[in-house]
Scaffold this active site. Structure first.
Site, PDB file in Angstrom:
ATOM      1  N   CYS A 119       0.638  -0.881   0.279  1.00 10.27           N
ATOM      2  CA  CYS A 119       0.041  -0.157  -0.191  1.00 10.27           C
ATOM      3  C   CYS A 119       0.839   1.335   0.028  1.00 10.27           C
ATOM      4  O   CYS A 119       1.605   1.531   0.811  1.00 10.27           O
ATOM      5  CB  CYS A 119      -0.867  -0.021   1.212  1.00 10.27           C
ATOM      6  SG  CYS A 119      -2.483   1.253   1.047  1.00 10.27           S
TER       7      CYS A 119
ATOM      8  N   CYS B 188      -3.705   6.442  -5.939  1.00  8.22           N
ATOM      9  CA  CYS B 188      -3.471   5.073  -5.154  1.00  8.22           C
ATOM     10  C   CYS B 188      -2.153   4.453  -4.882  1.00  8.22           C
ATOM     11  O   CYS B 188      -1.314   4.747  -7.107  1.00  8.22           O
ATOM     12  CB  CYS B 188      -4.504   4.327  -5.556  1.00  8.22           C
ATOM     13  SG  CYS B 188      -4.437   1.996  -5.676  1.00  8.22           S
TER      14      CYS B 188
END
Length: 314
Positions: free
Chosen positions: A85, A235
């Protein structure tokens, strides 16, 4: 349970400093699988209502297996662990610096999919050198009910993505509900038609891509995360997957800066170098801010101590 909350380009991270489950020994990938298999209620209790919401990503600090790493981190959202992430890595670095546990400069962080580099440039800005990303398949066509054929690429950026320019609506906050519903239907169609990542891996992220809305940006995206939450940031792993596709098409050279806009208008600055296995090593630079330092309480008498969620695992 003590946690530090932050947001990176609008996307929240909850860093768990203490009070997490004992995941035993083994690789981070094994411990992440153990977290999902044996402690799923932990994920929902920490992130879901009434203590949080579906968009929060958790970052659980664990001992690294590599002594050269500053920390080991398992990332997860309310429906389970994530491979990597980008926004949460930036948020983790900024939060640890806020606590006086990480100096400015270059460090390594161990994740379930490999070791990543992080350059903490200031108290609020960090650059993450991701694991190697690559495009797995190009121009894949999936038939989506009530949408028809949707064409896109399958790429790995630390998680599996289906990236498509066949967006059903403009990539703005005014169209979030429509974008979310269509992305969920697309992801279900991928699973039902047996369209996967390498070795049958489930594609759990959908990324719509479109031209930028500012003069500084190069592209804009909307990313559906596992479950039904969308990424407020551009993202990190999705941006890495995008760079892998651009590199494969010869549309972006190594070392050239790419500015990726999110659906809310926040940005990451990205570059890549060639990887040893034919993919790209993307560097994702973004800004994070600490928003809270708190202790979560779990009263045994609380009927909702394990969280409130209707999310399904995708």
């Amino acid at each position: 349970m003590r946690v530090i909350d932050s947001h990176t380009a609008g996307e929240p991270t909850r860093l768990i400093l203490s009070g997490g489950p004992d995941l035993g020994s083994g690789s981070l990938a094994e411990r992440a699988e153990r977290l999902f298999r044996e402690h799923r209620s932990f994920c929902t209790s920490v992130l879901s209502e009434p203590r949080g919401h579906d968009a929060i990503v958790g970052a659980l600090l664990v001992p690294p297996t590599d002594p050269g790493c500053a920390v080991g981190v398992i990332y997860f959202n309310p429906v389970g662990p994530l491979g990597m992430c980008g926004h949460a890595t930036i948020g983790t670095a900024v939060s640890l610096h806020h606590l006086g546990r990480l100096d400015r400069g270059r460090h390594h962080i161990e994740t379930p999919v490999g070791t990543v580099g992080v350059h903490l440039q200031s108290a609020n800005r960090a650059a993450v050198e991701n694991v190697e990303s690559y495009r797995y398949r190009a121009n894949v066509v999936v038939e989506v009910p009530d949408q028809g054929p949707v064409t896109g690429d399958i790429a790995w950026g630390g998680n599996w993505f289906f990236l498509t320019s066949d967006a059903p609506a403009p990539l703005t906050l005014a169209h979030i509900d429509q974008l979310t519903a269509r992305a969920v239907a697309l992801r279900l169609a991928l699973a039902e038609q047996g369209i996967t990542g390498r070795d049958g891996a489930m594609i759990d992220h959908v990324e719509y891509v479109a031209p930028p809305l500012t003069s500084e940006g190069h592209a804009r995206n909307f990313v559906l995360c596992p479950g039904t939450a969308y990424d407020r940031s551009p993202c990190g792993t999705g941006s890495a997957a995008k760079l892998a596709c651009l590199a494969a098409d010869g549309d972006l050279a190594p070392g050239v800066t790419w500015i990726q806009e999110s659906v809310i208008g926040s940005t990451y600055s990205l570059q890549y170098r060639r990887g040893s296995s034919g993919g790209v090593i993307a560097t994702i630079t973004g800004t994070a801010f600490v928003t809270g330092d708190t202790v979560l309480n779990f009263d045994p008498a609380d009927p909702y101590r394990a969280g409130i969620t209707t999310q399904e695992v995708f």
